[in-house]
Design a protein around this motif. Sequence first.
Motif, PDB file in Angstrom:
ATOM      1  N   ARG A  77       0.933  -1.220  -0.085  1.00  0.00           N
ATOM      2  CA  ARG A  77      -0.060   0.001  -0.013  1.00  0.00           C
ATOM      3  C   ARG A  77       1.136   1.126   0.056  1.00  0.00           C
ATOM      4  O   ARG A  77       2.004   1.351   0.565  1.00  0.00           O
ATOM      5  CB  ARG A  77      -1.009  -0.019   1.244  1.00  0.00           C
ATOM      6  N   THR A  91      -5.856   6.485  -1.959  1.00  0.00           N
ATOM      7  CA  THR A  91      -6.114   5.445  -1.140  1.00  0.00           C
ATOM      8  C   THR A  91      -5.394   5.513   0.122  1.00  0.00           C
ATOM      9  O   THR A  91      -5.928   4.860   1.178  1.00  0.00           O
ATOM     10  CB  THR A  91      -5.630   4.151  -1.821  1.00  0.00           C
ATOM     11  N   HIS A  92      -4.496   6.391   0.202  1.00  0.00           N
ATOM     12  CA  HIS A  92      -3.798   6.718   1.598  1.00  0.00           C
ATOM     13  C   HIS A  92      -4.685   7.484   2.530  1.00  0.00           C
ATOM     14  O   HIS A  92      -4.419   7.302   3.583  1.00  0.00           O
ATOM     15  CB  HIS A  92      -2.600   7.159   1.309  1.00  0.00           C
TER      16      HIS A  92
END
Length: 357
Positions: A77, A91-92
Amino acid sequence: MPLTPPRPGRGATQNTLSSRFDDRGRVIDNDWRDDCEIVDDGAPPLRTTVTVEHPKTILTRNTSPDIAFDRSVNAYRGCEHGCIYCFARPTHAFHNLSPGLDFESKLFAKPNAAALLKTELCKRGYVCKPLAMGTNTDPYQPIERDWRITRSLLELLADCRHPVTITTKSDRVTRDIDLLAAMAADRLAAVMISVTSLDPATARSLEPRAPAPHRRLAAIRKLSAAGIPVWISISPVIPAITDHETEAIVAAGAEAGAIGAFTLPVRLPNEVAPLFRDWLAAYHPDRAARVMSHITEMRGGRDNDPDFHTRFRGQGPYAALMRQRFEKAIARHGLTNARMNLDSTLFRPPTDQLTLF
């Protein structure tokens, strides 16, 4: 002027605030379905950290009608390559971290990914279809050198003869030629190498910790020589920054042994847009307005178009011209833009006897 000066070896110039996944401020987002040279320009270096993540599942299902795969695995990720245009940056925000510098410096690794995938593949009723890797963050980003999570996933897939496609900007993929060549011989593996620019300076500012363009072309050559089908991805194309290189990149990919090519215009979902604008102000202040004018024209007057089908094509005459140039270039060099055709009939569910476990 940019809000902050660029940092050496990083793509984003800053951390932006985001609360889209905080209980205080969630919003609906239709776009969610879905060794480099570092130049010291005076800003203090930013150290990369890696946190171990223990997810309960690893297989991500996708139902988007304009995406060729329906399942994917992401070993990491965040991504240290730091590509300023990366659509995965938002997405973070799910972890209350910034899609800016946090995304490329505060990384998460999933060392139990292969074990989790084995569980998925052993489930009763599992139907085999090609598994995509590199759909969110790069499976061969620099930390893969030590963590080798992508390698462990490939070992599992090779043992159970499960087809896989890989998208990467890194020549580190050639480390796994032993696995990929054997799989490719049975139509179980294909690789897509992303090359956005052949100019080292442009690539360094766009993708500061990704391997240089000549190393990616060398990777295409090595993979092709080993019998592994390789596509070159000219994505994203940024108007007035990289679009003039389309023909040259296609020619270079064909010469290196690519059998096909894909292209996409740049996308700027959510927090990516202000980061990209700040990057333009830092590196291309003379053409920033022109670049964004072309982008908003292709996106129906917005920074980003999240709608199915049009999000990957762009709208208007400029997008149409870019497509025409690309199509003529691949026709000239005998490349295809057809989807990768892999064999899903050879799959055998993994057992406890696999050497990986």
